[in-house]
Design an enzyme around this catalytic site. Structure first.
Site, PDB file in Angstrom:
ATOM      1  NE  ARG A 275      73.870 -44.220  65.700  1.00 12.89           N
ATOM      2  CZ  ARG A 275      73.519 -44.062  67.173  1.00 12.89           C
ATOM      3  NH1 ARG A 275      73.051 -42.925  67.459  1.00 12.89           N
ATOM      4  NH2 ARG A 275      73.778 -45.005  67.747  1.00 12.89           N
ATOM      5  CB  THR A 276      73.040 -46.641  59.596  1.00 14.88           C
ATOM      6  OG1 THR A 276      74.200 -45.922  60.320  1.00 14.88           O
ATOM      7  CG2 THR A 276      73.191 -46.638  57.923  1.00 14.88           C
TER       8      THR A 276
ATOM      9  CE  LYS B 275      66.803 -71.064  57.091  1.00 16.39           C
ATOM     10  NZ  LYS B 275      65.772 -70.947  56.119  1.00 16.39           N
TER      11      LYS B 275
ATOM     12  NE  ARG C 154      75.847 -50.592  59.540  1.00 15.47           N
ATOM     13  CZ  ARG C 154      75.926 -49.528  60.341  1.00 15.47           C
ATOM     14  NH1 ARG C 154      75.831 -49.850  61.574  1.00 15.47           N
ATOM     15  NH2 ARG C 154      76.011 -48.331  60.209  1.00 15.47           N
TER      16      ARG C 154
ATOM     17  CG  HIS D 230      79.119 -45.610  57.583  1.00 10.16           C
ATOM     18  ND1 HIS D 230      78.012 -45.399  56.588  1.00 10.16           N
ATOM     19  CD2 HIS D 230      78.790 -45.870  58.818  1.00 10.16           C
ATOM     20  CE1 HIS D 230      76.964 -45.500  57.567  1.00 10.16           C
ATOM     21  NE2 HIS D 230      77.396 -45.791  58.582  1.00 10.16           N
TER      22      HIS D 230
HETATM   23  C1  NCD Z   1      79.482 -46.057  62.918  1.00  7.37           C
HETATM   24  C2  NCD Z   1      79.756 -47.257  62.204  1.00  7.37           C
HETATM   25  O1  NCD Z   1      78.709 -48.233  62.121  1.00  7.37           O
HETATM   26  O2  NCD Z   1      80.389 -47.552  61.554  1.00  7.37           O
HETATM   27  N1  NCD Z   1      77.888 -45.937  63.480  1.00  7.37           N
HETATM   28  C3  NCD Z   1      77.162 -45.226  62.720  1.00  7.37           C
HETATM   29  O3  NCD Z   1      76.690 -45.820  61.708  1.00  7.37           O
HETATM   30  N2  NCD Z   1      76.958 -44.084  62.563  1.00  7.37           N
HETATM   31  C4  NCD Z   1      80.101 -45.977  63.778  1.00  7.37           C
HETATM   32  C5  NCD Z   1      80.491 -46.492  65.193  1.00  7.37           C
HETATM   33  O4  NCD Z   1      79.564 -47.594  65.043  1.00  7.37           O
HETATM   34  O5  NCD Z   1      81.402 -46.457  65.803  1.00  7.37           O
END
Ligand code: NCD
Length: 343
Positions: free
Chosen positions: A57-58, A86, A107, A135
């Site tokens: 989703r992100t 690498k 990320r 986050h």
């Molecule tokens: C979260 C994360 O990646 O920290 N997910 C997200 O981005 N909505 C929470 C999780 O993975 O538990």
């Protein structure tokens, strides 16, 4: 803070008035997210969407938000398919990618990695999650959702009572959310976790310094009766060196409709950053809550689009131009179907 050109690495960068400005910008994004109006204000801009750790989703939310403002998205997904494997340094990757992009979302599994990356980037970098650290965009969409849910109940964020449940040690979303709540007034936070997975001390200290009341417990049922928002989280199994240890915490805190009916006030909002772990041995938020109108988890994901559009619009300094760059929509918009049409 000055949004144009800024990296978004941590909630610590924000003042309360910045949050207010962003949320009011997010409100204006609703018709574009719904595709009842179309804007091309980011035409020609490129987002580099770099996800070196699992995400659905992100990543799609950041990408869609950029597309909805008229920009284009280039992606790299997974460590294995990137040159980091690498031996390339994060700094070199950042320098290269920032030559191709106008803004980058990233990320990565290591805490602090996105800040390192940003230090070598020539364009703004948004933290899509760095290890167990932070986050920020998730916390912003969570608080935006909290504001809307409370508004519908005639309440404000100040004075909120919230329970955060689960893996509070490794859960980066709750770390960022607590930092965000420390900008508000008179909050009561109940932290429900196994003692080994407590919220980091410095974050508890931050809440207390803000004058908030923090209660720490291992008992789910007791916490439920005292709050407006129940924020459940998943055991972050990918952060444990020993998978069996992660497994031992799974399923410790389960919320289902029967428990909700017994312990929660009837209007209590249920949230989760998602993904919820729906495997039988975890099942932190049971599917039988799906009919509960107070389950806000999909309103969170919908709101995420608005908040991320607002972030891009502010960072690329086009928030004031969004309406000026509208175009006609020529295609059939399924969102415009009324419920009667759908039957
Ligand atoms: C979260 C994360 O990646 O920290 N997910 C997200 O981005 N909505 C929470 C999780 O993975 O538990």
């Amino acid at each position: 803070m000055d949004f144009p050109g800024a990296h978004i690495l941590s909630i610590e960068q924000f003042q309360r008035e910045d949050i207010e400005r962003m949320f009011r910008t997010a409100d204006r994004m609703e018709p574009y997210a719904q595709r009842t109006r179309l804007t091309r204000v980011l035409e020609g801009a490129i987002l580099g969407n770099m996800f070196f750790e699992a995400s659905t989703r992100t990543r799609i939310s950041f990408g869609s938000a950029f597309n909805l403002l008229g920009g284009e998205v280039r992606e790299s997904v997974g460590m294995d398919s990137s040159s980091l494997i690498k031996g390339e340094s994060l700094e070199d990757t950042a320098r290269v990618l920032s030559g191709f992009s106008d803004v980058i979302c990233m990320r990565h599994p290591e805490s602090g990695s996105v800040a390192r990356f940003a230090s070598a980037s020539r364009v703004p970098v948004l933290n899509g999650g760095d290890g167990s650290n932070e986050h920020p965009s998730q916390a912003l969409l969570d608080l935006y959702t909290i504001e809307k849910e409370l508004q519908a109940r005639g309440r404000k964020i100040d004075g909120l009572r919230v329970a955060m449940i689960g893996d509070l040690k490794y859960g980066r979303t709750v770390h960022s959310l607590c930092k965000l709540l420390s900008l508000y007034k008179g909050i009561q936070v109940v932290l429900v976790s196994p003692t080994e997975l407590l919220m980091p001390e410095e974050i508890i200290a931050l809440l207390r310094e803000a004058g908030h009341r923090v209660t720490i417990t291992e008992k789910l049922e007791e916490s439920l009766a005292q709050v407006d928002i129940v924020y459940s989280t998943r055991i972050q199994e990918e952060r444990f060196t020993d998978r069996a240890v992660a497994d031992s915490y799974r399923g410790r805190f389960r919320l289902n409709q029967a428990i909700y009916t017994k312990h929660c006030d009837p209007n209590t909002v249920i949230m989760h950053p998602l993904p919820r772990d729906s495997r039988a041995e975890a099942n932190e938020l049971d599917r039988d809550l799906d009919e509960n109108p107070n389950l806000a988890i999909f309103r969170q994901t919908d709101n995420g689009l608005l908040v991320r559009m607002a972030l891009f619009a502010l960072i690329l300094d086009v928030a004031h131009l969004v309406e000026k760059h509208e175009q006609a929509i020529h295609w059939h918009n399924p969102r415009l179907l009324t419920p009667t049409d759908e039957q």
